[in-house]
Structures are given as structure tokens and as C-alpha cells.
Design a protein around this motif. Structure first.
Motif, PDB file in Angstrom:
ATOM      1  N   LYS A  31       0.852  -1.203   0.000  1.00 27.53           N
ATOM      2  CA  LYS A  31       0.000   0.000   0.000  1.00 27.53           C
ATOM      3  C   LYS A  31       0.883   1.246   0.000  1.00 27.53           C
ATOM      4  O   LYS A  31       1.965   1.242   0.574  1.00 27.53           O
ATOM      5  N   PRO A  32       0.417   2.329  -0.631  1.00 24.58           N
ATOM      6  CA  PRO A  32       1.200   3.577  -0.595  1.00 24.58           C
ATOM      7  C   PRO A  32       1.279   4.134   0.836  1.00 24.58           C
ATOM      8  O   PRO A  32       0.331   4.006   1.598  1.00 24.58           O
ATOM      9  N   TYR A  33       2.410   4.719   1.160  1.00 23.37           N
ATOM     10  CA  TYR A  33       2.581   5.307   2.488  1.00 23.37           C
ATOM     11  C   TYR A  33       3.595   6.450   2.418  1.00 23.37           C
ATOM     12  O   TYR A  33       4.388   6.545   1.495  1.00 23.37           O
ATOM     13  N   VAL A  34       3.535   7.312   3.406  1.00 27.14           N
ATOM     14  CA  VAL A  34       4.470   8.423   3.569  1.00 27.14           C
ATOM     15  C   VAL A  34       5.060   8.300   4.963  1.00 27.14           C
ATOM     16  O   VAL A  34       4.347   8.020   5.921  1.00 27.14           O
ATOM     17  N   VAL A  35       6.357   8.503   5.096  1.00 21.24           N
ATOM     18  CA  VAL A  35       7.002   8.493   6.406  1.00 21.24           C
ATOM     19  C   VAL A  35       7.128   9.939   6.877  1.00 21.24           C
ATOM     20  O   VAL A  35       7.680  10.787   6.178  1.00 21.24           O
ATOM     21  N   VAL A  36       6.584  10.218   8.052  1.00 20.65           N
ATOM     22  CA  VAL A  36       6.702  11.532   8.678  1.00 20.65           C
ATOM     23  C   VAL A  36       7.679  11.393   9.832  1.00 20.65           C
ATOM     24  O   VAL A  36       7.466  10.582  10.734  1.00 20.65           O
ATOM     25  N   LEU A  37       8.756  12.150   9.781  1.00 20.98           N
ATOM     26  CA  LEU A  37       9.777  12.103  10.834  1.00 20.98           C
ATOM     27  C   LEU A  37       9.591  13.259  11.801  1.00 20.98           C
ATOM     28  O   LEU A  37       9.442  14.404  11.386  1.00 20.98           O
ATOM     29  N   LEU A  38       9.604  12.970  13.077  1.00 23.08           N
ATOM     30  CA  LEU A  38       9.632  13.985  14.130  1.00 23.08           C
ATOM     31  C   LEU A  38      10.869  13.691  14.958  1.00 23.08           C
ATOM     32  O   LEU A  38      10.904  12.717  15.715  1.00 23.08           O
ATOM     33  N   ASN A  39      11.895  14.483  14.792  1.00 24.79           N
ATOM     34  CA  ASN A  39      13.182  14.199  15.409  1.00 24.79           C
ATOM     35  C   ASN A  39      13.963  15.494  15.625  1.00 24.79           C
ATOM     36  O   ASN A  39      13.608  16.526  15.089  1.00 24.79           O
ATOM     37  N   LEU A  96       7.795  20.053  16.054  1.00 24.28           N
ATOM     38  CA  LEU A  96       6.987  21.192  15.612  1.00 24.28           C
ATOM     39  C   LEU A  96       6.221  21.908  16.718  1.00 24.28           C
ATOM     40  O   LEU A  96       5.952  23.079  16.609  1.00 24.28           O
ATOM     41  N   GLY A  97       5.760  21.238  17.727  1.00 23.10           N
ATOM     42  CA  GLY A  97       4.981  21.895  18.766  1.00 23.10           C
ATOM     43  C   GLY A  97       3.507  21.534  18.690  1.00 23.10           C
ATOM     44  O   GLY A  97       3.112  20.549  18.059  1.00 23.10           O
ATOM     45  N   GLN A  98       2.656  22.361  19.298  1.00 24.82           N
ATOM     46  CA  GLN A  98       1.247  21.998  19.458  1.00 24.82           C
ATOM     47  C   GLN A  98       0.449  21.977  18.162  1.00 24.82           C
ATOM     48  O   GLN A  98      -0.609  21.368  18.108  1.00 24.82           O
ATOM     49  N   GLU A  99       0.916  22.599  17.102  1.00 25.21           N
ATOM     50  CA  GLU A  99       0.205  22.580  15.821  1.00 25.21           C
ATOM     51  C   GLU A  99       0.764  21.532  14.862  1.00 25.21           C
ATOM     52  O   GLU A  99       0.513  21.571  13.661  1.00 25.21           O
ATOM     53  N   THR A 100       1.520  20.567  15.395  1.00 24.30           N
ATOM     54  CA  THR A 100       2.150  19.533  14.571  1.00 24.30           C
ATOM     55  C   THR A 100       1.146  18.810  13.688  1.00 24.30           C
ATOM     56  O   THR A 100       1.326  18.701  12.476  1.00 24.30           O
ATOM     57  N   GLY A 101       0.096  18.286  14.275  1.00 21.72           N
ATOM     58  CA  GLY A 101      -0.890  17.506  13.522  1.00 21.72           C
ATOM     59  C   GLY A 101      -1.510  18.290  12.390  1.00 21.72           C
ATOM     60  O   GLY A 101      -1.620  17.798  11.257  1.00 21.72           O
ATOM     61  N   LYS A 102      -1.906  19.515  12.659  1.00 22.29           N
ATOM     62  CA  LYS A 102      -2.525  20.361  11.636  1.00 22.29           C
ATOM     63  C   LYS A 102      -1.533  20.673  10.514  1.00 22.29           C
ATOM     64  O   LYS A 102      -1.871  20.602   9.330  1.00 22.29           O
TER      65      LYS A 102
END
Length: 196
Positions: A37-45, A67-73
Motif C-alpha cells: 500500500k502507498p505510504y508516507v514516512v513523517v519524521l519527528l526528530n 513542531l509543537g502543538q500545531e504539529t498535527g494540523k
């Protein structure tokens, strides 16, 4: 797929001897990849990671840092195309820990760098970044044909958006001193400017 470094593994004045994803995260990425399945890797480091397998096998990578509190958005806006990514890496990503230290403005030793059993080029160099559109950079034009010591000049580079979406392009101007008074890096980033 979200991959993150926790504060326990990334703190000020605390190093790791392995720059791969912490814990079982690499195995999780490989298992998701195995589904087809297609996927994207999101790195938080908080540091560059050695993610050569991910770079070769994933459809996309989004580097989010911490990123902080607006990371998800912020990440959702990029993944769903509401925002066109335009950021560039402020550091170099090595292929493996054996390449460290690895940075764009290193002092030259007089010999080309060789690493046993590995490519000496970084996985992602300083200033690397992609967008949902494409740009064409024209021929740089200097405001002065010659530049004396301690003199300033302006570099103009025509930039054309050749894609179908609006976007921003950040350009790095890398300069080389051919006859420095002392030891100097091969390249140095002098200008970083946004182009709307």
C-alpha cells in the motif's frame, strides 16, 4: 507512518552511536512497505537520521523536526495538499553514522573523502527539499563583474515556476574563496532568501 525520536534519545549535549530510527520503528516501516500500500514516512526528530532504506523504498518523507502543538494540523495540511511544502534542510543527513561529521562547509583536507564500503555523498545534503511544483533557475547575474575585498554585491537569479501549482522556492547561494588568507571551507552559504 509517523516515526519519532523521544526526548530520552535526543537531548542537548547527548549523542547516540546509532543514527537509525530508535526502537522497532524501522521494522514497522518495513512491515508497512511489505503490504504494498502507498505510504508516507513523517519524521519527528531533533537530529539527522540514517534513513537510507526509507529514502529508497518510501513514496515520500516529510521531515517535521519537533513542531509543537500545531504539529498535527501542519502535517495534515502538507499531506492533503492544502499547503505546498517549501522548506529546505538546515543540516545534512548522512547515509550512516560512519559519515559523521558531515556538513556542507567542511574544511578540505586536500584529498577526496572516501568511506570504506559506503558512498561518501550524503543521503540528503544541506539545502535539500522538494515541493508539489517545480521551478527552473536561470543564469545568476552579479551586480558587479568583479568584487573587491570587503565589497558587497547582489546576485539575481531568475526563477520560474514550471509546475501547475503555486509555490515558494528557497535558494541557497554557495560561495567559494579561491585564494583565502587561511584555511577556509570549500563552500559557504552566504545568502538564503525566499522567492514567492
Amino acid at each position: 507512518m509517523l516515526s519519532a525520536e523521544l526526548e530520552e534519545t535526543c537531548r542537548e549535549n547527548e549523542d547516540r552511536d546509532d543514527l537509525s530510527l530508535p526502537g522497532p520503528q524501522q521494522k514497522l516501516v518495513e512491515a508497512i512497505h511489505a503490504t504494498g500500500k502507498p505510504y508516507v514516512v513523517v519524521l519527528l526528530n531533533g537530529r539527522p537520521l540514517s534513513i537510507e532504506w526509507i529514502a529508497e523504498n518510501s513514496q515520500a518523507i516529510v521531515e517535521g523536526w519537533y513542531l509543537g502543538q500545531e504539529t498535527g494540523k501542519a502535517i495534515a495540511n502538507i499531506l492533503f495538499g492544502k499547503v505546498n511544502p517549501s522548506g529546505k534542510l538546515p543540516i545534512t543527513f548522512p547515509r550512516n553514522v560512519g559519515q559523521v561529521p558531515l556538513f556542507y562547509n567542511k574544511l578540505e583536507t586536500g584529498r577526496p573523502r572516501q568511506i570504506y564500503n559506503s558512498d561518501s555523498e550524503p543521503l540528503f545534503p544541506f539545502g535539500y527539499g522538494l515541493s508539489y511544483t517545480s521551478f527552473e533557475l536561470g543564469e545568476p547575474q552579479l551586480s558587479n563583474e568583479t568584487i573587491a575585498a570587503n565589497e558587497l554585491t547582489t546576485v539575481n537569479i531568475p526563477i520560474t515556476n514550471t509546475g501547475t501549482r503555486s509555490g515558494k522556492r528557497w535558494s541557497n547561494c554557495m560561495c567559494t574563496m579561491f585564494f583565502p588568507k587561511g584555511c577556509a571551507p570549500k563552500r559557504n552559504c552566504e545568502i538564503l532568501k525566499e522567492w514567492p
